[in-house]
Design an enzyme around this catalytic site. Sequence first.
Site, PDB file in Angstrom:
ATOM      1  N   CYS A 136      29.475  38.861  56.241  1.00  0.00           N
ATOM      2  CA  CYS A 136      29.662  39.738  57.408  1.00  0.00           C
ATOM      3  C   CYS A 136      30.811  39.259  58.290  1.00  0.00           C
ATOM      4  O   CYS A 136      31.353  40.050  59.062  1.00  0.00           O
ATOM      5  CB  CYS A 136      28.375  39.821  58.210  1.00  0.00           C
ATOM      6  SG  CYS A 136      27.708  38.216  58.670  1.00  0.00           S
TER       7      CYS A 136
ATOM      8  N   HIS B  23      20.894  43.450  62.379  1.00  0.00           N
ATOM      9  CA  HIS B  23      22.301  43.845  62.512  1.00  0.00           C
ATOM     10  C   HIS B  23      22.504  45.104  61.643  1.00  0.00           C
ATOM     11  O   HIS B  23      23.175  45.066  60.615  1.00  0.00           O
ATOM     12  CB  HIS B  23      23.211  42.701  62.055  1.00  0.00           C
ATOM     13  CG  HIS B  23      24.628  42.797  62.528  1.00  0.00           C
ATOM     14  ND1 HIS B  23      25.101  43.847  63.307  1.00  0.00           N
ATOM     15  CD2 HIS B  23      25.708  41.989  62.327  1.00  0.00           C
ATOM     16  CE1 HIS B  23      26.381  43.657  63.553  1.00  0.00           C
ATOM     17  NE2 HIS B  23      26.773  42.550  62.981  1.00  0.00           N
TER      18      HIS B  23
ATOM     19  N   ASP C  19      26.146  34.322  55.113  1.00  0.00           N
ATOM     20  CA  ASP C  19      26.345  34.429  56.564  1.00  0.00           C
ATOM     21  C   ASP C  19      26.364  32.995  57.098  1.00  0.00           C
ATOM     22  O   ASP C  19      25.988  32.049  56.376  1.00  0.00           O
ATOM     23  CB  ASP C  19      25.202  35.247  57.189  1.00  0.00           C
ATOM     24  CG  ASP C  19      25.398  35.519  58.685  1.00  0.00           C
ATOM     25  OD1 ASP C  19      26.512  35.284  59.208  1.00  0.00           O
ATOM     26  OD2 ASP C  19      24.427  35.967  59.333  1.00  0.00           O
TER      27      ASP C  19
ATOM     28  N   ARG D 156      33.135  48.726  58.571  1.00  0.00           N
ATOM     29  CA  ARG D 156      32.430  48.835  59.856  1.00  0.00           C
ATOM     30  C   ARG D 156      32.954  50.054  60.613  1.00  0.00           C
ATOM     31  O   ARG D 156      32.185  50.796  61.221  1.00  0.00           O
ATOM     32  CB  ARG D 156      32.640  47.570  60.714  1.00  0.00           C
ATOM     33  CG  ARG D 156      32.098  46.265  60.129  1.00  0.00           C
ATOM     34  CD  ARG D 156      30.583  46.249  60.088  1.00  0.00           C
ATOM     35  NE  ARG D 156      29.978  46.466  61.401  1.00  0.00           N
ATOM     36  CZ  ARG D 156      29.806  45.519  62.329  1.00  0.00           C
ATOM     37  NH1 ARG D 156      30.140  44.268  62.078  1.00  0.00           N
ATOM     38  NH2 ARG D 156      29.239  45.794  63.497  1.00  0.00           N
TER      39      ARG D 156
ATOM     40  N   GLN E 229      26.023  46.493  60.549  1.00  0.00           N
ATOM     41  CA  GLN E 229      26.611  45.663  59.499  1.00  0.00           C
ATOM     42  C   GLN E 229      26.070  46.090  58.139  1.00  0.00           C
ATOM     43  O   GLN E 229      26.825  46.253  57.168  1.00  0.00           O
ATOM     44  CB  GLN E 229      26.257  44.181  59.767  1.00  0.00           C
ATOM     45  CG  GLN E 229      26.801  43.229  58.730  1.00  0.00           C
ATOM     46  CD  GLN E 229      28.324  43.129  58.771  1.00  0.00           C
ATOM     47  OE1 GLN E 229      28.900  42.881  59.820  1.00  0.00           O
ATOM     48  NE2 GLN E 229      28.983  43.342  57.646  1.00  0.00           N
TER      49      GLN E 229
ATOM     50  N   ARG F 268      24.954  44.710  72.107  1.00  0.00           N
ATOM     51  CA  ARG F 268      24.738  43.441  71.382  1.00  0.00           C
ATOM     52  C   ARG F 268      24.020  42.508  72.338  1.00  0.00           C
ATOM     53  O   ARG F 268      24.529  42.173  73.416  1.00  0.00           O
ATOM     54  CB  ARG F 268      26.072  42.835  70.944  1.00  0.00           C
ATOM     55  CG  ARG F 268      25.912  41.421  70.405  1.00  0.00           C
ATOM     56  CD  ARG F 268      27.132  40.897  69.703  1.00  0.00           C
ATOM     57  NE  ARG F 268      27.302  41.536  68.413  1.00  0.00           N
ATOM     58  CZ  ARG F 268      28.139  41.126  67.461  1.00  0.00           C
ATOM     59  NH1 ARG F 268      28.885  40.059  67.667  1.00  0.00           N
ATOM     60  NH2 ARG F 268      28.233  41.762  66.317  1.00  0.00           N
TER      61      ARG F 268
END
Length: 316
Positions: free
Chosen positions: A274, A139, A234, A302, A142, A112
Amino acid sequence: MSTFPDHFLSSDDLTGEQTMSLLGLADGLRAERDARIRAGESPVRDVLAGRTVAMIFEKPSTRTRVSFQVAVSELGGSPLSLSSSELQLGRGETIADTGAVLSRYVHGIVVRTFGQDRLEELAGAATVPVVNALTDQEHPCQALADLQTIRTEFGELSGRTLAYVGDGNNVAHSLLLAGAKVGLSVRIGHPEGYAPDGAVVARAQELAAVTGAQITVTLDPVEAVAGADAVYADVWASMGQEAEATERLATFAPYQITPELFAHTADEAIFLHCLPAHRGEEVTAEVIDGAASRVFDQAENRLHAQKALLAMLLGS
Ligand code: CP
Ligand code: NVA
Protein backbone atom coordinates in the site's frame (compact mmCIF):
# COMPACT_ATOMS: atom_id res chain seq x y z
CA MET A 1 -28.34 -3.86 -7.38
CA SER A 2 -29.06 -2.92 -3.75
CA THR A 3 -29.01 0.75 -2.75
CA PHE A 4 -25.55 2.27 -2.41
CA PRO A 5 -24.84 2.92 1.30
CA ASP A 6 -24.94 6.41 2.84
CA HIS A 7 -21.33 6.13 4.04
CA PHE A 8 -18.24 4.05 3.22
CA LEU A 9 -16.72 3.24 6.60
CA SER A 10 -15.74 -0.40 6.01
CA SER A 11 -15.07 -2.76 3.12
CA ASP A 12 -18.13 -4.57 4.48
CA ASP A 13 -20.38 -1.60 3.59
CA LEU A 14 -20.51 -2.53 -0.12
CA THR A 15 -21.92 -5.77 -1.47
CA GLY A 16 -19.74 -7.87 -3.77
CA GLU A 17 -21.89 -6.70 -6.68
CA GLN A 18 -21.46 -3.02 -5.73
CA THR A 19 -17.71 -3.53 -5.33
CA MET A 20 -17.46 -5.10 -8.81
CA SER A 21 -19.57 -2.37 -10.35
CA LEU A 22 -17.36 0.28 -8.67
CA LEU A 23 -14.27 -1.45 -10.10
CA GLY A 24 -15.84 -1.40 -13.56
CA LEU A 25 -16.49 2.32 -13.26
CA ALA A 26 -12.93 2.88 -11.96
CA ASP A 27 -11.50 1.06 -15.01
CA GLY A 28 -13.67 3.20 -17.30
CA LEU A 29 -12.55 6.40 -15.59
CA ARG A 30 -8.91 5.34 -15.88
CA ALA A 31 -9.24 4.58 -19.61
CA GLU A 32 -11.09 7.84 -20.26
CA ARG A 33 -8.56 9.91 -18.31
CA ASP A 34 -5.63 8.26 -20.14
CA ALA A 35 -7.29 8.92 -23.51
CA ARG A 36 -8.04 12.55 -22.68
CA ILE A 37 -4.52 13.19 -21.44
CA ARG A 38 -3.03 11.50 -24.53
CA ALA A 39 -5.21 13.72 -26.72
CA GLY A 40 -4.01 16.80 -24.83
CA GLU A 41 -7.52 17.35 -23.36
CA SER A 42 -8.51 18.21 -19.81
CA PRO A 43 -9.42 15.16 -17.67
CA VAL A 44 -11.94 17.26 -15.70
CA ARG A 45 -15.60 16.17 -15.76
CA ASP A 46 -18.66 17.71 -14.11
CA VAL A 47 -19.85 14.81 -11.92
CA LEU A 48 -19.28 16.81 -8.71
CA ALA A 49 -19.78 20.30 -10.17
CA GLY A 50 -20.70 22.77 -7.45
CA ARG A 51 -19.88 20.31 -4.66
CA THR A 52 -17.23 20.53 -1.97
CA VAL A 53 -15.63 17.55 -0.26
CA ALA A 54 -13.83 18.12 3.06
CA MET A 55 -10.96 15.83 4.04
CA ILE A 56 -9.85 15.60 7.66
CA PHE A 57 -6.46 14.06 8.40
CA GLU A 58 -5.60 13.17 12.01
CA LYS A 59 -2.59 11.16 10.74
CA PRO A 60 -0.07 11.90 7.95
CA SER A 61 -0.86 10.99 4.35
CA THR A 62 0.68 11.33 0.90
CA ARG A 63 -1.35 9.07 -1.43
CA THR A 64 -4.77 9.38 0.20
CA ARG A 65 -4.58 13.15 0.57
CA VAL A 66 -3.35 13.82 -2.96
CA SER A 67 -5.44 11.17 -4.73
CA PHE A 68 -8.66 12.37 -3.07
CA GLN A 69 -7.80 16.00 -3.75
CA VAL A 70 -7.13 15.29 -7.43
CA ALA A 71 -10.16 12.96 -7.66
CA VAL A 72 -12.54 15.66 -6.41
CA SER A 73 -10.95 18.31 -8.67
CA GLU A 74 -11.07 16.09 -11.75
CA LEU A 75 -14.73 15.28 -11.04
CA GLY A 76 -15.36 19.04 -11.15
CA GLY A 77 -15.78 19.53 -7.37
CA SER A 78 -13.80 21.49 -4.79
CA PRO A 79 -11.60 19.56 -2.33
CA LEU A 80 -10.87 21.00 1.10
CA SER A 81 -7.98 19.27 2.88
CA LEU A 82 -7.83 19.92 6.62
CA SER A 83 -5.48 18.62 9.29
CA SER A 84 -6.85 18.24 12.80
CA SER A 85 -4.23 20.68 14.12
CA GLU A 86 -5.78 23.50 12.09
CA LEU A 87 -9.34 22.62 13.14
CA GLN A 88 -10.95 23.22 16.54
CA LEU A 89 -10.89 19.41 16.69
CA GLY A 90 -7.25 19.83 17.74
CA ARG A 91 -8.44 21.96 20.69
CA GLY A 92 -11.08 19.59 21.98
CA GLU A 93 -14.17 20.18 19.80
CA THR A 94 -15.93 16.84 19.49
CA ILE A 95 -15.72 14.79 16.31
CA ALA A 96 -19.55 14.65 16.29
CA ASP A 97 -19.88 18.44 16.36
CA THR A 98 -17.23 18.67 13.65
CA GLY A 99 -19.25 16.27 11.47
CA ALA A 100 -22.51 18.09 12.08
CA VAL A 101 -21.00 21.51 11.31
CA LEU A 102 -19.09 20.44 8.20
CA SER A 103 -22.30 18.85 6.89
CA ARG A 104 -23.83 22.35 6.74
CA TYR A 105 -21.10 23.47 4.32
CA VAL A 106 -19.88 20.51 2.29
CA HIS A 107 -21.34 17.58 0.35
CA GLY A 108 -19.05 14.82 1.61
CA ILE A 109 -16.44 14.22 4.34
CA VAL A 110 -13.36 12.01 3.98
CA VAL A 111 -11.70 11.17 7.31
CA ARG A 112 -8.41 9.60 8.39
CA THR A 113 -8.38 8.99 12.12
CA PHE A 114 -7.49 6.53 14.89
CA GLY A 115 -10.38 4.44 16.29
CA GLN A 116 -13.18 3.16 14.05
CA ASP A 117 -15.53 4.42 16.81
CA ARG A 118 -14.33 7.97 16.17
CA LEU A 119 -15.18 7.65 12.47
CA GLU A 120 -18.57 6.13 13.32
CA GLU A 121 -19.29 8.98 15.75
CA LEU A 122 -18.59 11.51 13.02
CA ALA A 123 -20.71 9.59 10.50
CA GLY A 124 -23.54 9.36 13.04
CA ALA A 125 -23.67 13.14 13.37
CA ALA A 126 -23.04 13.99 9.70
CA THR A 127 -25.87 14.48 7.23
CA VAL A 128 -23.60 14.00 4.19
CA PRO A 129 -21.69 10.88 3.07
CA VAL A 130 -18.58 10.02 5.12
CA VAL A 131 -15.64 8.01 3.74
CA ASN A 132 -13.02 6.10 5.74
CA ALA A 133 -9.59 7.29 4.57
CA LEU A 134 -7.91 4.89 7.09
CA THR A 135 -8.58 4.06 10.70
CA ASP A 136 -6.72 1.72 13.05
CA GLN A 137 -9.29 -0.92 12.06
CA GLU A 138 -9.64 -0.57 8.27
CA HIS A 139 -8.39 1.01 5.06
CA PRO A 140 -11.25 0.30 2.65
CA CYS A 141 -10.28 2.82 -0.09
CA GLN A 142 -6.89 1.12 -0.29
CA ALA A 143 -8.56 -2.28 -0.73
CA LEU A 144 -10.62 -0.96 -3.67
CA ALA A 145 -7.45 0.19 -5.48
CA ASP A 146 -5.79 -3.15 -4.63
CA LEU A 147 -8.66 -5.14 -6.13
CA GLN A 148 -8.57 -2.93 -9.22
CA THR A 149 -4.83 -3.61 -9.58
CA ILE A 150 -5.21 -7.39 -9.21
CA ARG A 151 -8.14 -7.49 -11.65
CA THR A 152 -6.22 -5.43 -14.21
CA GLU A 153 -3.35 -7.91 -13.99
CA PHE A 154 -5.30 -11.17 -14.14
CA GLY A 155 -8.59 -10.17 -15.78
CA GLU A 156 -10.61 -11.50 -12.82
CA LEU A 157 -10.59 -11.72 -9.04
CA SER A 158 -12.67 -14.80 -8.43
CA GLY A 159 -10.50 -17.89 -8.15
CA ARG A 160 -7.28 -15.91 -7.58
CA THR A 161 -5.31 -15.85 -4.32
CA LEU A 162 -3.84 -12.89 -2.47
CA ALA A 163 -1.29 -13.54 0.29
CA TYR A 164 -0.82 -10.74 2.82
CA VAL A 165 2.27 -11.27 4.96
CA GLY A 166 2.89 -9.23 8.12
CA ASP A 167 0.81 -7.46 10.75
CA GLY A 168 -2.91 -8.33 10.96
CA ASN A 169 -3.71 -4.62 10.73
CA ASN A 170 -6.15 -2.18 9.09
CA VAL A 171 -4.98 -3.02 5.55
CA ALA A 172 -5.20 -6.78 6.26
CA HIS A 173 -8.74 -6.36 7.61
CA SER A 174 -10.01 -4.48 4.57
CA LEU A 175 -8.36 -6.95 2.19
CA LEU A 176 -9.98 -9.88 4.04
CA LEU A 177 -13.45 -8.35 3.78
CA ALA A 178 -13.17 -6.92 0.26
CA GLY A 179 -11.52 -10.07 -1.12
CA ALA A 180 -14.07 -12.42 0.46
CA LYS A 181 -16.92 -10.35 -1.04
CA VAL A 182 -15.68 -10.73 -4.60
CA GLY A 183 -14.43 -14.34 -4.48
CA LEU A 184 -10.73 -13.53 -4.11
CA SER A 185 -9.08 -15.95 -1.69
CA VAL A 186 -7.09 -14.16 1.01
CA ARG A 187 -4.34 -15.70 3.11
CA ILE A 188 -2.77 -13.88 6.04
CA GLY A 189 0.68 -14.96 7.24
CA HIS A 190 1.47 -13.24 10.54
CA PRO A 191 3.79 -13.57 13.55
CA GLU A 192 2.43 -14.90 16.84
CA GLY A 193 0.53 -12.13 18.62
CA TYR A 194 -0.19 -10.13 15.46
CA ALA A 195 -3.21 -11.98 14.07
CA PRO A 196 -6.00 -10.04 12.39
CA ASP A 197 -9.11 -9.30 14.49
CA GLY A 198 -11.01 -12.56 15.04
CA ALA A 199 -14.36 -10.89 14.31
CA VAL A 200 -13.09 -9.65 10.94
CA VAL A 201 -11.75 -13.11 10.05
CA ALA A 202 -15.07 -14.71 11.06
CA ARG A 203 -16.99 -12.19 8.93
CA ALA A 204 -14.65 -12.78 5.98
CA GLN A 205 -15.19 -16.55 6.34
CA GLU A 206 -18.96 -16.01 6.35
CA LEU A 207 -18.72 -13.92 3.15
CA ALA A 208 -16.29 -16.36 1.54
CA ALA A 209 -18.69 -19.25 2.12
CA VAL A 210 -21.06 -17.48 -0.31
CA THR A 211 -18.51 -16.46 -2.97
CA GLY A 212 -16.31 -19.57 -2.86
CA ALA A 213 -13.21 -17.70 -1.68
CA GLN A 214 -10.88 -19.37 0.83
CA ILE A 215 -9.78 -17.47 3.93
CA THR A 216 -6.59 -18.74 5.55
CA VAL A 217 -4.77 -17.38 8.58
CA THR A 218 -1.38 -18.93 9.33
CA LEU A 219 1.85 -18.32 11.24
CA ASP A 220 3.83 -19.78 8.32
CA PRO A 221 4.87 -17.22 5.67
CA VAL A 222 5.72 -19.97 3.15
CA GLU A 223 2.27 -21.56 3.56
CA ALA A 224 0.75 -18.09 3.05
CA VAL A 225 2.49 -17.33 -0.24
CA ALA A 226 2.65 -20.87 -1.74
CA GLY A 227 1.08 -20.72 -5.21
CA ALA A 228 -0.41 -17.24 -4.58
CA ASP A 229 -1.11 -14.84 -7.47
CA ALA A 230 -0.25 -11.73 -5.46
CA VAL A 231 1.86 -11.13 -2.36
CA TYR A 232 1.11 -8.06 -0.28
CA ALA A 233 3.24 -6.33 2.38
CA ASP A 234 2.61 -3.37 4.66
CA VAL A 235 4.75 -1.65 7.29
CA TRP A 236 5.40 -3.63 10.46
CA ALA A 237 4.52 -0.67 12.70
CA SER A 238 1.51 1.37 11.61
CA MET A 239 0.87 5.02 12.32
CA GLY A 240 0.34 5.37 16.08
CA GLN A 241 2.57 2.33 16.85
CA GLU A 242 5.91 4.11 16.47
CA ALA A 243 6.95 3.23 20.05
CA GLU A 244 6.75 -0.49 19.18
CA ALA A 245 8.76 -0.20 15.95
CA THR A 246 12.11 -1.49 17.29
CA GLU A 247 10.61 -4.44 19.15
CA ARG A 248 8.59 -5.39 16.06
CA LEU A 249 11.70 -5.51 13.82
CA ALA A 250 12.92 -8.76 15.41
CA THR A 251 9.48 -10.36 15.64
CA PHE A 252 8.60 -9.67 12.02
CA ALA A 253 12.02 -10.45 10.47
CA PRO A 254 11.01 -13.99 9.31
CA TYR A 255 8.07 -12.40 7.47
CA GLN A 256 10.15 -10.15 5.23
CA ILE A 257 9.25 -10.56 1.53
CA THR A 258 12.56 -11.69 0.04
CA PRO A 259 13.18 -13.12 -3.45
CA GLU A 260 13.41 -16.55 -1.74
CA LEU A 261 9.98 -16.23 -0.12
CA PHE A 262 8.49 -14.73 -3.29
CA ALA A 263 9.79 -17.72 -5.29
CA HIS A 264 7.07 -19.89 -3.65
CA THR A 265 4.29 -18.00 -5.49
CA ALA A 266 2.56 -18.90 -8.75
CA ASP A 267 4.38 -18.05 -12.00
CA GLU A 268 3.48 -14.48 -13.04
CA ALA A 269 2.67 -13.51 -9.43
CA ILE A 270 2.78 -9.81 -8.58
CA PHE A 271 3.99 -7.92 -5.53
CA LEU A 272 1.77 -5.30 -3.90
CA HIS A 273 2.33 -2.80 -1.07
CA CYS A 274 0.00 0.00 0.00
CA LEU A 275 3.05 2.25 0.60
CA PRO A 276 4.82 3.95 2.27
CA ALA A 277 7.39 1.11 2.26
CA HIS A 278 10.50 0.45 4.32
CA ARG A 279 12.97 -1.34 2.05
CA GLY A 280 15.03 -3.80 4.09
CA GLU A 281 12.20 -4.30 6.61
CA GLU A 282 8.91 -5.76 5.34
CA VAL A 283 10.28 -6.16 1.79
CA THR A 284 13.69 -6.23 0.14
CA ALA A 285 14.53 -3.63 -2.50
CA GLU A 286 14.96 -6.46 -5.03
CA VAL A 287 11.31 -7.42 -4.69
CA ILE A 288 9.65 -4.01 -4.42
CA ASP A 289 11.80 -2.54 -7.20
CA GLY A 290 11.71 -5.74 -9.27
CA ALA A 291 9.73 -6.78 -12.35
CA ALA A 292 6.84 -8.31 -10.38
CA SER A 293 6.12 -5.14 -8.42
CA ARG A 294 2.92 -3.22 -9.21
CA VAL A 295 3.10 -0.80 -6.28
CA PHE A 296 2.97 2.39 -8.34
CA ASP A 297 0.01 1.13 -10.41
CA GLN A 298 -1.64 0.40 -7.09
CA ALA A 299 -0.95 3.94 -5.88
CA GLU A 300 -2.31 5.35 -9.17
CA ASN A 301 -5.45 3.24 -8.85
CA ARG A 302 -6.28 5.05 -5.60
CA LEU A 303 -7.22 7.98 -7.84
CA HIS A 304 -9.49 5.99 -10.15
CA ALA A 305 -11.12 3.83 -7.47
CA GLN A 306 -11.85 6.85 -5.26
CA LYS A 307 -13.29 8.79 -8.19
CA ALA A 308 -15.65 5.87 -8.79
CA LEU A 309 -16.52 5.78 -5.08
CA LEU A 310 -17.20 9.53 -4.95
CA ALA A 311 -19.30 9.37 -8.11
CA MET A 312 -21.40 6.53 -6.63
CA LEU A 313 -21.73 8.13 -3.18
CA LEU A 314 -22.19 11.78 -4.17
CA GLY A 315 -22.82 11.99 -7.90
CA SER A 316 -26.37 12.79 -8.95
N1 CP B 1 -1.41 3.93 1.19
C1 CP B 1 -1.76 5.07 1.81
O1 CP B 1 -2.89 5.21 2.32
O2 CP B 1 -0.79 6.03 1.80
P1 CP B 1 -0.81 7.42 2.57
O3 CP B 1 -0.65 7.12 4.02
O4 CP B 1 0.35 8.17 1.99
O5 CP B 1 -2.12 8.10 2.29
N1 NVA C 1 -0.99 0.04 8.16
C1 NVA C 1 -0.45 1.32 7.74
C2 NVA C 1 -1.03 1.72 6.42
C3 NVA C 1 -0.50 3.01 5.85
C4 NVA C 1 -1.15 3.40 4.58
C5 NVA C 1 -0.76 2.35 8.79
O1 NVA C 1 -1.87 2.35 9.34
O2 NVA C 1 0.11 3.17 9.10
